[in-house]
Design a protein around this motif. Structure first.
Motif, PDB file in Angstrom:
ATOM      1  N   ALA A  86     -52.633  27.616 -18.145  1.00 28.86           N
ATOM      2  CA  ALA A  86     -51.898  28.253 -19.247  1.00 28.86           C
ATOM      3  C   ALA A  86     -51.385  29.629 -18.831  1.00 28.86           C
ATOM      4  O   ALA A  86     -50.229  29.987 -19.120  1.00 28.86           O
ATOM      5  N   ARG A  87     -52.225  30.386 -18.150  1.00 30.39           N
ATOM      6  CA  ARG A  87     -51.810  31.726 -17.688  1.00 30.39           C
ATOM      7  C   ARG A  87     -50.645  31.614 -16.705  1.00 30.39           C
ATOM      8  O   ARG A  87     -49.660  32.359 -16.805  1.00 30.39           O
ATOM      9  N   MET A  88     -50.749  30.680 -15.765  1.00 27.72           N
ATOM     10  CA  MET A  88     -49.688  30.505 -14.777  1.00 27.72           C
ATOM     11  C   MET A  88     -48.398  30.016 -15.444  1.00 27.72           C
ATOM     12  O   MET A  88     -47.295  30.435 -15.069  1.00 27.72           O
ATOM     13  N   SER A  89     -48.523  29.135 -16.406  1.00 26.24           N
ATOM     14  CA  SER A  89     -47.346  28.610 -17.106  1.00 26.24           C
ATOM     15  C   SER A  89     -46.611  29.718 -17.853  1.00 26.24           C
ATOM     16  O   SER A  89     -45.377  29.798 -17.809  1.00 26.24           O
ATOM     17  N   ASP A  90     -47.359  30.573 -18.541  1.00 20.83           N
ATOM     18  CA  ASP A  90     -46.735  31.682 -19.263  1.00 20.83           C
ATOM     19  C   ASP A  90     -46.031  32.629 -18.299  1.00 20.83           C
ATOM     20  O   ASP A  90     -44.906  33.094 -18.564  1.00 20.83           O
ATOM     21  N   LEU A  91     -46.683  32.927 -17.187  1.00 20.89           N
ATOM     22  CA  LEU A  91     -46.094  33.832 -16.207  1.00 20.89           C
ATOM     23  C   LEU A  91     -44.858  33.210 -15.570  1.00 20.89           C
ATOM     24  O   LEU A  91     -43.847  33.897 -15.352  1.00 20.89           O
ATOM     25  N   LEU A  92     -44.911  31.914 -15.285  1.00 23.80           N
ATOM     26  CA  LEU A  92     -43.751  31.240 -14.693  1.00 23.80           C
ATOM     27  C   LEU A  92     -42.552  31.308 -15.634  1.00 23.80           C
ATOM     28  O   LEU A  92     -41.421  31.567 -15.190  1.00 23.80           O
ATOM     29  N   ALA A  93     -42.773  31.090 -16.917  1.00 26.15           N
ATOM     30  CA  ALA A  93     -41.674  31.170 -17.877  1.00 26.15           C
ATOM     31  C   ALA A  93     -41.048  32.563 -17.866  1.00 26.15           C
ATOM     32  O   ALA A  93     -39.814  32.711 -17.925  1.00 26.15           O
ATOM     33  N   GLU A  94     -41.883  33.580 -17.761  1.00 27.16           N
ATOM     34  CA  GLU A  94     -41.385  34.954 -17.716  1.00 27.16           C
ATOM     35  C   GLU A  94     -40.564  35.199 -16.452  1.00 27.16           C
ATOM     36  O   GLU A  94     -39.484  35.805 -16.500  1.00 27.16           O
ATOM     37  N   PHE A 111     -42.642  30.148  -5.574  1.00 29.12           N
ATOM     38  CA  PHE A 111     -44.009  29.886  -5.135  1.00 29.12           C
ATOM     39  C   PHE A 111     -44.919  29.620  -6.325  1.00 29.12           C
ATOM     40  O   PHE A 111     -45.754  28.706  -6.295  1.00 29.12           O
ATOM     41  N   LEU A 112     -44.764  30.386  -7.397  1.00 26.53           N
ATOM     42  CA  LEU A 112     -45.617  30.177  -8.563  1.00 26.53           C
ATOM     43  C   LEU A 112     -45.422  28.772  -9.137  1.00 26.53           C
ATOM     44  O   LEU A 112     -46.387  28.120  -9.539  1.00 26.53           O
ATOM     45  N   GLY A 113     -44.179  28.295  -9.167  1.00 22.73           N
ATOM     46  CA  GLY A 113     -43.943  26.945  -9.664  1.00 22.73           C
ATOM     47  C   GLY A 113     -44.657  25.900  -8.821  1.00 22.73           C
ATOM     48  O   GLY A 113     -45.286  24.963  -9.350  1.00 22.73           O
ATOM     49  N   THR A 114     -44.563  26.043  -7.499  1.00 18.39           N
ATOM     50  CA  THR A 114     -45.275  25.133  -6.610  1.00 18.39           C
ATOM     51  C   THR A 114     -46.778  25.232  -6.816  1.00 18.39           C
ATOM     52  O   THR A 114     -47.489  24.220  -6.874  1.00 18.39           O
ATOM     53  N   TYR A 115     -47.262  26.460  -6.944  1.00 14.77           N
ATOM     54  CA  TYR A 115     -48.701  26.673  -7.118  1.00 14.77           C
ATOM     55  C   TYR A 115     -49.192  26.091  -8.438  1.00 14.77           C
ATOM     56  O   TYR A 115     -50.272  25.484  -8.503  1.00 14.77           O
ATOM     57  N   LEU A 116     -48.402  26.237  -9.477  1.00 12.16           N
ATOM     58  CA  LEU A 116     -48.786  25.678 -10.771  1.00 12.16           C
ATOM     59  C   LEU A 116     -48.900  24.160 -10.696  1.00 12.16           C
ATOM     60  O   LEU A 116     -49.876  23.557 -11.179  1.00 12.16           O
TER      61      LEU A 116
END
Length: 255
Positions: free
Chosen positions: A10-18, A29-34
Motif C-alpha cells: 500500500a505504501r509503495m502503491s501510494d508513492l508510485l501514484a505520486e 524502478f518503483l513500479g518494477t519493485y512494487l
C-alpha cells in the motif's frame, strides 16, 4: 497477503501514484519493485518459503532501505548513500530500463547485504541448520525475480519505446543474461553478508570499514553502468555484483 507486506504494498502503491503524477523517473524502478513485491507476497501466500515469518521481516526491511533512500533524495539529492546518489542522479531522459537497471544494482549490491545482516542475528550465523534455511529462502527469491524478467520487459517496453545499449539488458534477446546477472549478484550478496558478519564480530570500526568498502564498490559499479559503451560486455567481464574483501583483512580496523 501478510499484514506487514500488505502495508508495504500500500505504501509503495501510494508513492508510485505520486511519482507518476509528477513524471519522476524514479517511478520506473518503483513500479518494477512494487510488482516484484506483490510476486513475493503471492509466494508467501502459497507457502513457497520455509520460514514465511522471516521472509516477511526481510522483505519489509529490504524495501524500507530503498524507500528511505528515495525519501532522502527527494529531500536533499546529496543525502543518500553513494550508490543511490548516482542512481537517482542519472539523466532523467535515460530510458526506463536504464533507471530500473541502476536501481536494481544499487539496491541489491548495497542494501541487500545490510538487510540480511539486520534480520539474521549473530547467533544464527553459527547455527548451520538455521543459516541453511535462510540461504534456501534467499535462493527462492532468485526464482521469483527470474520469473518476473519477461513480464517486466513487457511492462518497460510499453513505458519506453526505442532503446539504447544500456536499456537492452532486459530485452527479450537478453532475458537469459538478465537472469544470470541477477543470480550472480545475489550469490555475491550472500558472500558479502558473511564478510560483514565477520566484520561485525570484530567491532564497530571493522564493520564501518567493511560498510564503507561496500558503499564505494557499489557506487563504482553504478558509475560503470553509466559509462558509454557496451554495458552487457562490461557486465559479462565484471559481473553485476560486487565483492568485499577488506572487512576481514588483518589491520582493517580495531577488533
Amino acid at each position: 497477503m501478510s499484514s506487514p507486506v500488505a502495508a508495504l504494498v500500500a505504501r509503495m502503491s501510494d508513492l508510485l501514484a505520486e511519482l507518476e503524477d509528477t513524471g519522476n523517473p524514479a517511478r520506473f524502478f518503483l513500479g518494477t519493485y512494487l510488482r516484484t513485491t506483490r510476486a513475493v507476497a503471492a509466494g508467501l501466500d502459497r507457502g513457497l518459503f520455509e520460514d514465511a515469518g522471516w521472509v516477511t521481516r526481510w522483505d519489509v526491511d529490504f524495501a524500507e532501505r530503498y524507500l528511505d533512500a528515495l525519501a532522502a533524495h527527494r529531500a536533499d539529492p546529496g543525502a543518500p548513500p553513494g550508490p543511490w546518489r548516482r542512481a537517482f542522479g542519472a539523466d532523467p531522459e535515460l530510458r526506463p530500463e536504464g533507471h530500473v537497471l541502476l536501481g536494481m544494482n544499487a539496491h541489491i549490491n548495497y542494501d541487500l547485504p545490510q538487510s540480511l545482516l539486520a534480520v539474521i542475528p549473530p547467533e544464527h550465523f553459527t547455527d548451520p541448520a538455521v543459516l541453511d534455511r535462510r540461504h534456501r529462502d534467499h535462493g527462492r527469491i532468485d526464482g521469483v525475480l527470474a520469473r518476473r524478467v519477461g513480464a517486466e520487459d513487457a511492462e518497460l517496453r510499453r513505458a519506453g519505446g526505442s532503446r539504447t545499449r544500456l536499456d537492452r539488458l532486459l530485452t527479450p534477446a537478453n532475458r537469459l543474461a538478465a537472469v544470470t546477472f541477477l543470480r550472480e549478484s545475489r550469490r555475491r550478496v550472500w558472500a558479502n553478508t558473511g564478510v560483514l558478519q565477520a566484520a561485525r564480530l570484530r567491532g564497530p570500526g571493522v564493520y564501518a570499514a567493511g560498510l564503507a568498502e561496500l558503499e564505494a564498490a557499489s557506487t563504482a559499479r553504478i558509475g560503470d553502468l553509466l559509462r558509454p559503451g557496451p554495458v552487457l560486455l562490461r557486465l559479462a567481464v565484471h559481473g553485476f555484483g560486487v565483492s568485499l574483501t577488506r572487512a576481514t583483512a588483518p589491520g582493517s580496523g580495531p577488533a
